[in-house]
Design an enzyme around this catalytic site. Structure first.
Site, short mmCIF file in Angstrom:
data_model
loop_
_atom_site.label_atom_id
_atom_site.label_comp_id
_atom_site.label_asym_id
_atom_site.label_seq_id
_atom_site.Cartn_x
_atom_site.Cartn_y
_atom_site.Cartn_z
N TYR A 65 102.11 -8.25 108.97
CA TYR A 65 101.96 -9.00 107.73
C TYR A 65 103.30 -9.57 107.28
CZ TYR A 65 101.58 -9.87 102.73
OH TYR A 65 101.65 -10.45 101.49
N HIS A 93 107.47 -19.75 96.40
CA HIS A 93 106.25 -19.79 95.60
C HIS A 93 106.24 -18.73 94.50
CE1 HIS A 93 104.95 -16.38 98.09
NE2 HIS A 93 103.94 -16.20 97.25
N ARG A 289 107.20 22.42 59.64
CA ARG A 289 106.56 23.64 60.13
C ARG A 289 106.01 23.49 61.55
NH1 ARG A 289 101.10 25.70 57.93
NH2 ARG A 289 101.51 24.14 56.34
N ASN A 417 95.10 -13.15 92.53
CA ASN A 417 95.42 -13.45 93.92
C ASN A 417 94.16 -13.52 94.78
OD1 ASN A 417 97.09 -12.09 96.70
ND2 ASN A 417 97.76 -13.95 95.71
N ASN A 420 92.49 -10.52 96.21
CA ASN A 420 93.26 -9.64 97.09
C ASN A 420 93.82 -8.48 96.28
OD1 ASN A 420 94.95 -8.78 99.35
ND2 ASN A 420 96.64 -9.72 98.23
N GLN A 421 94.38 -8.80 95.12
CA GLN A 421 94.83 -7.78 94.18
C GLN A 421 93.73 -7.61 93.13
OE1 GLN A 421 98.84 -8.40 92.71
NE2 GLN A 421 99.45 -9.43 94.60
#
Length: 504
Positions: A65, A93, A289, A417, A420-421
């Site tokens: 990747y 980008h 207290r 995305n 994808n995300q």
């Protein structure tokens, strides 16, 4: 022109050895020039990772990747074949950030976290990338990084892309605190623009280093304010003549929570010598207290955040990772910042509770119905003077601002995305928000400290406990009584410096 110190192999208090785990104190020091050490062990493992990457790339049958592919949702398309072009393809980008620049300490700390991760040899980066980053830390160079744009899922892609571009001499950067074109800042610092190929560029951006750094810095600040507020609570008890029995060890042990036990122990040490005045009610308001229980719960929560930050600082955040010994290219999600997102949200909640406690204690202190007969607003001449009235108003605003920002970011996932995300942690937002709120908590501690200093001036008793008296004396030495009235904004900041930065 700042001198670039050579990277040596001898660690010191102002150096970071990339062969050892990172610590929060090292991140705090990274805002200033710092010696970053990349010794033989680091160089060897980076070289092994790089050599293995070359072996993998030579095999046309093995997909990698970001080197043989496009990015994100475009992974199914071929990337550029030229290394330099693929670098540009990675970074260009991502130049979509907006907003003000990140605080410079966060930007520098983020790059230290990124450098450590790359130096573990699992990212396949070029050796000169780690060496170039190490040299940068010996100067005051800081990339200009916009605040908005990261979802903290594929790493802090957009902010780290700006950092990478600045290291290449593109965009903007700071040198000695002055913003200028990045190529000019590099030149003045005596640094060369960093040359990156596609893998180098992707490795620089594909990690949650901004999220980790901001969470760590926020944690350090909140921890310091927590210690300060514990000491200020003790000082409040002594100045008012309250009974310190609420911290009795038998009582707190029966409560059963470790944080409360530890906080109460510190409070008993600070209150040693404190004798009740006999002028207070049998039971104090909860802001006194129940303070061991509240501060103790905060301590327990902060210990959770400690663990998450330590794990993030000692982990590799990137994708893919390269394991030469196993002949493995592992594609996965080690850039997903969910742990830090939860931790930063917890940190924000702790900040809100501590800030509320400080504000309530100041409110008690300025109220003549509850402060053992001290004048309203601790004014030296009520009516003709107004004492802490403006400061108390401001603390109300600070608490409101903190509360407004405590909504958990980690639960706000939005798909992006091209799905994808499809789940994202929003840890960057959580971390940066916690960093901001920590600064307000510091001011709330300073406001309470100023009130306690003024309370003794207008009739509160001098602390009987030696440790409390020492804290009061430090405040009195740094801050004049409010008599007559004056603007107190600077005094609040000075008081915060005394109590938050000191060891009490």
């Amino acid at each position: 022109m700042p001198t670039v110190r050579p990277v040596t192999t001898t660690a010191s208090a102002t150096s970071v050895d990339l062969a050892s785990p990172l610590t929060v104190p090292q991140l705090l020091r990274s805002a200033a020039p710092l010696e970053v050490l990349a010794g033989t062990a680091v160089r060897d493992r980076v070289a092994r990772g790089r050599a293995y990457l070359r072996t993998v790339l030579a095999d046309d049958e093995r997909p990698v990747y970001g080197l043989k592919t496009g990015f994100g949702a475009l992974v199914g398309f071929a990337g550029r074949t030229d290394d330099a072009d693929q670098c540009d393809n990675t970074l260009a980008h991502l130049g979509a950030g907006q907003g003000p620049d990140l605080p410079l300490d966060i930007a520098r700390a983020s790059l230290l976290v990124r450098t450590w991760s790359l130096a573990q040899g699992l990212s396949g980066v070029s050796a000169h990338v780690v060496e170039g980053l190490a040299k940068m830390f010996a100067t005051t160079f800081v990339p200009a990084v916009p605040r908005y744009g990261s979802v903290g899922a594929s790493g802090d892609l957009i902010p780290l892309a700006y950092a990478a571009q600045a290291l290449r001499g593109r965009g903007h950067a700071y040198l000695d605190g002055t913003r200028m074109p990045a190529f000019e800042a590099l030149d003045r610092a005596g640094l060369s623009p960093l040359e990156l190929d596609g893998r180098d560029a992707l490795a620089l951006v594909n990690g949650t280093s901004v999220t980790t750094a901001a969470t760590a810095l926020a944690l350090s600040s909140v921890r310091a304010s927590h210690r300060a507020l514990t000491a200020l609570t003790c000082l409040l008890v002594d100045v008012l003549g309250a009974d310190p029995g609420f911290a009795d060890p038998r009582l707190i042990t029966a409560f059963g929570h470790t944080g409360a036990v530890d906080v109460a122990s510190r409070m008993r040490t600070a209150l040693e010598g404190c004798v009740p005045s006999g002028k207070r009610a049998l039971q104090e308001p909860y802001s006194i207290r129940c303070s061991p229980q509240l501060l103790g719960a905060a301590e327990d929560a902060l210990r959770y955040v400690d663990g998450v930050v330590a794990a993030d600082l000692g982990g590799v955040s990137d994708n893919p990772l390269f394991f030469p010994g196993d002949d493995l290219v592992a594609h996965g999600g080690n850039f997903f910042g969910q742990p830090a997102a939860y931790a930063a949200d917890v940190l924000a909640m702790v900040t809100a509770s501590l800030g509320n406690l400080a504000e309530r204690q100041l409110d008690l202190l300025v109220d003549p119905a509850r402060n053992t007969g001290l004048p309203p607003m601790l004014a030296a001449g009520p009516g003709r003077q107004h004492g802490l009235q403006g400061v108390q108003l401001a603390t109300t605003a600070f608490v409101a601002e903190i509360r407004r920002n405590v909504l958990p970011a980690s639960t706000q996932s939005l798909p992006t995305n091209l799905h994808n995300q499809d789940v994202v942690p929003f840890g960057t937002q959580a971390a940066l928000r916690s960093y901001d709120l920590a600064a307000l908590l510091r001011l709330l501690c300073g406001s309470l400290a100023l009130g306690l200093r003024q309370a003794v001036h207008v009739g509160g008793r001098r602390p009987a406990a030696p440790r409390c008296a020492t804290l009061l004396d430090a405040l009195a030495e740094a801050i004049e009584p409010v008599d007559p009235d004056r603007p107190l904004d600077e005094d609040v900041r000075v008081a915060a410096d005394v109590v938050v930065d000191g060891e009490w």
